[in-house]
Write a protein that holds these residues in place. Structure first.
Motif, PDB file in Angstrom:
ATOM      1  N   UNK A   1       0.968  -2.677  12.240  1.00 20.24           N
ATOM      2  CA  UNK A   1       0.920  -2.399  13.679  1.00 20.24           C
ATOM      3  C   UNK A   1       2.158  -2.918  14.393  1.00 20.24           C
ATOM      4  N   UNK A   2       3.310  -2.786  13.753  1.00 19.31           N
ATOM      5  CA  UNK A   2       4.561  -3.124  14.413  1.00 19.31           C
ATOM      6  C   UNK A   2       5.017  -2.003  15.326  1.00 19.31           C
ATOM      7  N   UNK A   3       6.284  -2.030  15.679  1.00 16.01           N
ATOM      8  CA  UNK A   3       6.832  -1.037  16.603  1.00 16.01           C
ATOM      9  C   UNK A   3       6.647   0.380  16.085  1.00 16.01           C
ATOM     10  N   UNK A   4       6.984   0.612  14.815  1.00 17.16           N
ATOM     11  CA  UNK A   4       6.887   1.961  14.262  1.00 17.16           C
ATOM     12  C   UNK A   4       5.426   2.381  14.098  1.00 17.16           C
ATOM     13  N   UNK A   5       4.582   1.473  13.622  1.00 14.97           N
ATOM     14  CA  UNK A   5       3.184   1.812  13.420  1.00 14.97           C
ATOM     15  C   UNK A   5       2.495   2.227  14.705  1.00 14.97           C
ATOM     16  N   UNK A   6       2.690   1.476  15.774  1.00 16.62           N
ATOM     17  CA  UNK A   6       2.048   1.815  17.046  1.00 16.62           C
ATOM     18  C   UNK A   6       2.679   3.053  17.676  1.00 16.62           C
TER      19      UNK A   6
ATOM     20  N   UNK B   1       2.132   4.123   5.879  1.00 16.97           N
ATOM     21  CA  UNK B   1       2.470   2.699   5.711  1.00 16.97           C
ATOM     22  C   UNK B   1       3.723   2.323   6.484  1.00 16.97           C
ATOM     23  N   UNK B   2       3.607   1.264   7.297  1.00 14.04           N
ATOM     24  CA  UNK B   2       4.733   0.687   8.033  1.00 14.04           C
ATOM     25  C   UNK B   2       4.774  -0.818   7.833  1.00 14.04           C
ATOM     26  N   UNK B   3       4.555  -1.270   6.610  1.00 13.04           N
ATOM     27  CA  UNK B   3       4.520  -2.694   6.324  1.00 13.04           C
ATOM     28  C   UNK B   3       5.911  -3.290   6.242  1.00 13.04           C
ATOM     29  N   UNK B   4       6.007  -4.535   5.778  1.00 10.97           N
ATOM     30  CA  UNK B   4       7.309  -5.201   5.672  1.00 10.97           C
ATOM     31  C   UNK B   4       8.283  -4.397   4.813  1.00 10.97           C
ATOM     32  N   UNK B   5       9.558  -4.461   5.181  1.00 12.73           N
ATOM     33  CA  UNK B   5      10.597  -3.743   4.436  1.00 12.73           C
ATOM     34  C   UNK B   5      10.942  -4.554   3.194  1.00 12.73           C
ATOM     35  N   UNK B   6       9.990  -4.524   2.271  1.00 11.50           N
ATOM     36  CA  UNK B   6      10.056  -5.362   1.085  1.00 11.50           C
ATOM     37  C   UNK B   6       9.519  -4.566  -0.090  1.00 11.50           C
ATOM     38  N   UNK B   7      10.341  -4.381  -1.126  1.00 12.14           N
ATOM     39  CA  UNK B   7       9.948  -3.531  -2.246  1.00 12.14           C
ATOM     40  C   UNK B   7       8.729  -4.075  -2.973  1.00 12.14           C
ATOM     41  N   UNK B   8       8.645  -5.396  -3.118  1.00 10.21           N
ATOM     42  CA  UNK B   8       7.508  -5.980  -3.828  1.00 10.21           C
ATOM     43  C   UNK B   8       6.208  -5.712  -3.090  1.00 10.21           C
ATOM     44  N   UNK B   9       6.246  -5.832  -1.767  1.00 12.63           N
ATOM     45  CA  UNK B   9       5.048  -5.565  -0.964  1.00 12.63           C
ATOM     46  C   UNK B   9       4.589  -4.128  -1.153  1.00 12.63           C
ATOM     47  N   UNK B  10       5.507  -3.190  -1.021  1.00 12.28           N
ATOM     48  CA  UNK B  10       5.137  -1.786  -1.079  1.00 12.28           C
ATOM     49  C   UNK B  10       4.692  -1.376  -2.487  1.00 12.28           C
ATOM     50  N   UNK B  11       5.370  -1.875  -3.494  1.00 10.25           N
ATOM     51  CA  UNK B  11       5.008  -1.538  -4.869  1.00 10.25           C
ATOM     52  C   UNK B  11       3.614  -2.061  -5.205  1.00 10.25           C
ATOM     53  N   UNK B  12       3.251  -3.207  -4.635  1.00  8.67           N
ATOM     54  CA  UNK B  12       1.927  -3.768  -4.881  1.00  8.67           C
ATOM     55  C   UNK B  12       0.847  -3.089  -4.037  1.00  8.67           C
ATOM     56  N   UNK B  13       1.229  -2.572  -2.875  1.00  4.75           N
ATOM     57  CA  UNK B  13       0.255  -1.973  -1.956  1.00  4.75           C
ATOM     58  C   UNK B  13      -0.300  -0.651  -2.462  1.00  4.75           C
ATOM     59  N   UNK B  14       0.573   0.230  -2.932  1.00  6.13           N
ATOM     60  CA  UNK B  14       0.158   1.609  -3.192  1.00  6.13           C
ATOM     61  C   UNK B  14      -0.895   1.761  -4.287  1.00  6.13           C
ATOM     62  N   UNK B  15      -0.893   0.964  -5.360  1.00  7.87           N
ATOM     63  CA  UNK B  15      -1.997   1.091  -6.319  1.00  7.87           C
ATOM     64  C   UNK B  15      -3.364   0.802  -5.701  1.00  7.87           C
TER      65      UNK B  15
ATOM     66  N   UNK C   1       7.266   8.439  18.480  1.00  8.78           N
ATOM     67  CA  UNK C   1       6.442   9.184  19.433  1.00  8.78           C
ATOM     68  C   UNK C   1       7.305   9.993  20.400  1.00  8.78           C
ATOM     69  N   UNK C   2       8.630   9.798  20.326  1.00  2.30           N
ATOM     70  CA  UNK C   2       9.554  10.560  21.171  1.00  2.30           C
ATOM     71  C   UNK C   2      10.547  11.362  20.342  1.00  2.30           C
ATOM     72  N   UNK C   3      11.167  10.735  19.355  1.00  2.00           N
ATOM     73  CA  UNK C   3      12.230  11.402  18.605  1.00  2.00           C
ATOM     74  C   UNK C   3      11.641  12.408  17.607  1.00  2.00           C
ATOM     75  N   UNK C   4      12.194  13.619  17.546  1.00  2.00           N
ATOM     76  CA  UNK C   4      11.591  14.667  16.714  1.00  2.00           C
ATOM     77  C   UNK C   4      11.823  14.497  15.215  1.00  2.00           C
ATOM     78  N   UNK C   5      12.912  13.843  14.821  1.00  3.88           N
ATOM     79  CA  UNK C   5      13.300  13.838  13.407  1.00  3.88           C
ATOM     80  C   UNK C   5      12.354  13.036  12.536  1.00  3.88           C
ATOM     81  N   UNK C   6      12.039  13.611  11.358  1.00  2.00           N
ATOM     82  CA  UNK C   6      11.348  12.890  10.291  1.00  2.00           C
ATOM     83  C   UNK C   6      12.023  13.262   8.981  1.00  2.00           C
ATOM     84  N   UNK C   7      12.581  12.274   8.290  1.00  3.70           N
ATOM     85  CA  UNK C   7      13.200  12.528   6.994  1.00  3.70           C
ATOM     86  C   UNK C   7      12.119  12.470   5.914  1.00  3.70           C
TER      87      UNK C   7
END
Length: 323
Positions: A14-19, A105-119, A163-169
């Protein structure tokens, strides 16, 4: 005819991007009269107070306690909308994703966190749920290493604020199922976004690479005493900013070449272009430029009013749509 089934979206973080994403989903559903259930999963202790205080700063809305049987449920009514969206706050991952159509997912910008989260997400969510990461630079091929089915995951990287900018990569890994990409594109096109699929993974993706190249050169020019922080910002907003709002880099310079197009442009001033490329600024984080740049920026702007930024950005985007 029975009403369409509500879409369930779970937002992790629930950081800036998540909200901002939550605001985007809720505002679009409100405009179209559809029904949406948004569940926000975050373990910070003040999460409810944070969301209830912050969400209305992204979209004009009223948030009230819901009569739903689900705990920590709220009703969100966007101004001028007849529909009411459902918002839930859940600190338990399993129940947060168990009914999700989309997990974002908008969690910490940390590879270990994300790799552990998705399973764990993969284990608890429905088998057909779309799985998206909003990472700024950690590729899916890294995030999916521990997943049983890596074909389900891809990056949906926004340009802030989403919520404003149109681009999504849209950045798949070599293992991502093409049907997942198609479903993702369909979803975002329906939301009036601009989803662009990158053909291969690359560090930082595309938008940030271009922006950071310009940032590097801007820092170098300030460091060299050529211009101040404020001078460079004024230059951007009175030249490249408005030009690039209506035409990208290649189209702009293609037009700059007249009848000869981009080829003509390089025939005319290719020598100057090459001289600038040869003299490109080199700066590295931690080498001492930061103190002066940070000081100038703080003196020029203090704390940026993001509401004013967002209002002006909307006006620019609305004007471009009319062209």
């Amino acid at each position: 005819m029975s009403p369409p089934k509500p879409i369930n979206i779970t937002i992790i973080g629930a950081g800036t991007i998540g909200l901002s994403f939550a605001a985007l989903h809720i505002s679009h559903a409100s405009r179209t009269g559809s029904t949406l259930y948004v569940t926000i999963h975050d373990t910070r202790p003040d999460i409810r107070e944070h969301i209830l205080k912050t969400l209305p700063t992204y979209i004009p809305c009223n948030v009230s306690k819901s009569s739903s049987d689900r705990p920590f449920g709220y009703e969100v009514k966007v101004d001028d909308s007849v529909s009411v969206q459902r918002l839930f706050i859940n600190d338990d991952l399993e129940s947060a994703v168990e009914d999700a159509d989309i997990v974002q997912e908008q969690g910490p910008e940390n590879a270990e966190f994300k790799t552990a989260l998705w399973p764990d997400v993969e284990k608890y969510c429905p088998p057909n749920a779309l799985l998206w990461s909003s990472t700024s630079g950690i590729p899916v091929s890294t995030q999916c290493l521990a997943m049983k089915d890596p074909s389900r995951l891809l990056v949906v990287h926004p340009y802030n604020p989403p919520h404003i900018m149109p681009l999504l990569e849209i950045v798949p890994s070599p293992a991502t199922d093409p049907k997942v990409i198609e479903r993702t594109l369909e979803y975002w096109k329906d939301k009036d976004r601009t989803p662009l699929v990158l053909r291969k993974e690359t560090t930082g993706f595309v938008a940030n690479r271009l922006a950071y190249a310009l940032l590097r050169e801007a820092i170098y020019l300030v460091q060299e005493g050529v211009a101040s922080v404020k001078d460079i910002d004024d230059l951007m907003t009175s030249s490249m900013g408005p030009r690039w709002a209506v035409a990208g880099i290649f189209k702009s310079y293609h037009a700059g070449g007249g009848a000869g197009g981009l080829e003509g442009f390089f025939k005319n001033i290719g020598g100057t272009v090459q001289a600038c490329w040869d003299d490109i600024g080199t700066v590295n984080v931690g080498q001492g430029w930061e103190e002066d740049i940070f000081r100038q920026t703080k003196e020029a702007y203090g704390v940026v009013d993001t509401k004013e930024r967002d209002r002006k950005t909307r006006a620019v985007l609305d004007a471009v749509k009319l062209l």
